[in-house]
Motif scaffolding. Sequence first.
Motif, PDB file in Angstrom:
ATOM      1  N   CYS A   1       0.865  -1.179   0.000  1.00 45.06           N
ATOM      2  CA  CYS A   1       0.000   0.000   0.000  1.00 45.06           C
ATOM      3  C   CYS A   1       0.901   1.228   0.000  1.00 45.06           C
ATOM      4  O   CYS A   1       1.723   1.399   0.897  1.00 45.06           O
TER       5      CYS A   1
ATOM      6  N   SER B   1       0.454   4.439   0.527  1.00 44.27           N
ATOM      7  CA  SER B   1       0.326   5.530   1.503  1.00 44.27           C
ATOM      8  C   SER B   1      -0.810   5.240   2.470  1.00 44.27           C
ATOM      9  O   SER B   1      -1.717   4.454   2.156  1.00 44.27           O
ATOM     10  N   PRO B   2      -0.794   5.875   3.641  1.00 44.25           N
ATOM     11  CA  PRO B   2      -1.895   5.692   4.601  1.00 44.25           C
ATOM     12  C   PRO B   2      -3.255   6.075   4.025  1.00 44.25           C
ATOM     13  O   PRO B   2      -4.272   5.499   4.418  1.00 44.25           O
ATOM     14  N   TYR B   3      -3.266   7.007   3.111  1.00 44.98           N
ATOM     15  CA  TYR B   3      -4.522   7.450   2.502  1.00 44.98           C
ATOM     16  C   TYR B   3      -5.243   6.297   1.811  1.00 44.98           C
ATOM     17  O   TYR B   3      -6.475   6.231   1.775  1.00 44.98           O
ATOM     18  N   LEU B   4      -4.469   5.362   1.257  1.00 43.35           N
ATOM     19  CA  LEU B   4      -5.025   4.225   0.534  1.00 43.35           C
ATOM     20  C   LEU B   4      -5.308   3.017   1.421  1.00 43.35           C
ATOM     21  O   LEU B   4      -5.892   2.035   0.967  1.00 43.35           O
TER      22      LEU B   4
ATOM     23  N   ASN C   1       4.870  11.251  10.035  1.00 37.25           N
ATOM     24  CA  ASN C   1       4.232  10.220   9.217  1.00 37.25           C
ATOM     25  C   ASN C   1       4.169   8.840   9.878  1.00 37.25           C
ATOM     26  O   ASN C   1       3.116   8.211   9.917  1.00 37.25           O
TER      27      ASN C   1
ATOM     28  N   LYS D   1       1.801   7.927  12.939  1.00 37.33           N
ATOM     29  CA  LYS D   1       0.402   8.005  12.502  1.00 37.33           C
ATOM     30  C   LYS D   1       0.014   6.736  11.738  1.00 37.33           C
ATOM     31  O   LYS D   1      -1.103   6.219  11.888  1.00 37.33           O
ATOM     32  N   SER D   2       0.937   6.231  10.922  1.00 38.81           N
ATOM     33  CA  SER D   2       0.662   4.987  10.190  1.00 38.81           C
ATOM     34  C   SER D   2       0.488   3.808  11.135  1.00 38.81           C
ATOM     35  O   SER D   2      -0.373   2.944  10.925  1.00 38.81           O
TER      36      SER D   2
ATOM     37  N   SER E   1       4.505   4.664   4.835  1.00 39.12           N
ATOM     38  CA  SER E   1       4.029   5.881   5.494  1.00 39.12           C
ATOM     39  C   SER E   1       4.025   7.073   4.555  1.00 39.12           C
ATOM     40  O   SER E   1       3.222   7.996   4.717  1.00 39.12           O
TER      41      SER E   1
ATOM     42  N   GLN F   1       3.100  12.821   4.236  1.00 39.33           N
ATOM     43  CA  GLN F   1       1.815  13.509   4.347  1.00 39.33           C
ATOM     44  C   GLN F   1       0.770  12.888   3.406  1.00 39.33           C
ATOM     45  O   GLN F   1       0.134  13.563   2.613  1.00 39.33           O
ATOM     46  N   ASN F   2       0.659  11.567   3.530  1.00 41.80           N
ATOM     47  CA  ASN F   2      -0.314  10.768   2.784  1.00 41.80           C
ATOM     48  C   ASN F   2       0.013  10.588   1.303  1.00 41.80           C
ATOM     49  O   ASN F   2      -0.778  10.004   0.563  1.00 41.80           O
ATOM     50  N   LYS F   3       1.191  11.032   0.866  1.00 43.16           N
ATOM     51  CA  LYS F   3       1.584  10.894  -0.528  1.00 43.16           C
ATOM     52  C   LYS F   3       2.631   9.792  -0.686  1.00 43.16           C
ATOM     53  O   LYS F   3       3.342   9.443   0.256  1.00 43.16           O
TER      54      LYS F   3
END
Length: 249
Positions: free
Chosen positions: A13, A15-18, A108, A111-112, A149, A152-154
């Motif tokens: 995965c 990034s965390p966004y996904l 980052n 948070k992950s 991670s 910033q979600n990227k």
Amino acid sequence: MASNETRKKIEVCFSPYLFPLYKDDFEIIVVIDVLRATSAICAAFHNGVEGLIPVSTIEEAKAYQEKGYLVGAERQGKIVDGFDFGNSPYSYLNPDLKGKTVVLSTTNGTKSIHIAKDAGQVVIGSLSNLDVLNNWLSKQNKNVLCLCSGWQNKFNLEDTICAGAITDFLVNTGNFRSEEDSSIAAKYLFLSAKDNILGYLKASSHRRRLKNLNLNEDIKYCLTPNQAPVIPVLNGDCLELVKEDVLID
């Protein structure tokens, strides 16, 4: 070699966004933040830290500090004012930290860890512990997701290359399979970079970011494989070390 039906999954995965797209299918989540949180965490345990509590916010970090914990906090690559250290791996080589439990909050990586902790067993991954981690994962017989991670979600390169190294190793055991394009891309990025990871990442965004903060020694440490052959796993709210007798033979 296992049949395709019985092989476990190894996926990446970016990034965390996904992460919500992946989280329900995996028993082990390898959280990766090469520059620098997971490299620092591995350095801490290799240096003899007893436990490490990852927290997402500065407010949580301050609350632990008020209870008397040694607390590291980093944002945008810099130590947050008022805290004992940031997320440089060299901060955790301090002999005074041996046997202690410390707290860490980063931009980052921590948070992950928090977004992954309810989805499966969280394991810390980096280039620093790559070989010992690969061997341990290969013996677990579980579906594995590498959670990068990023920044910033990227997407970022260094976390993806590390995830690609894990993917390449596990697929080559014959007991794991990858189906997602993200995993295939990560594997081929690793194969392109593996002979000179430091040079390959010379132009990467976060390496440039850290270089501008005069953190070249941190960069070299984090991008050099197998400096800290330990496996930190999350147990409740605290990271602890997998004991040596269940690592590699």
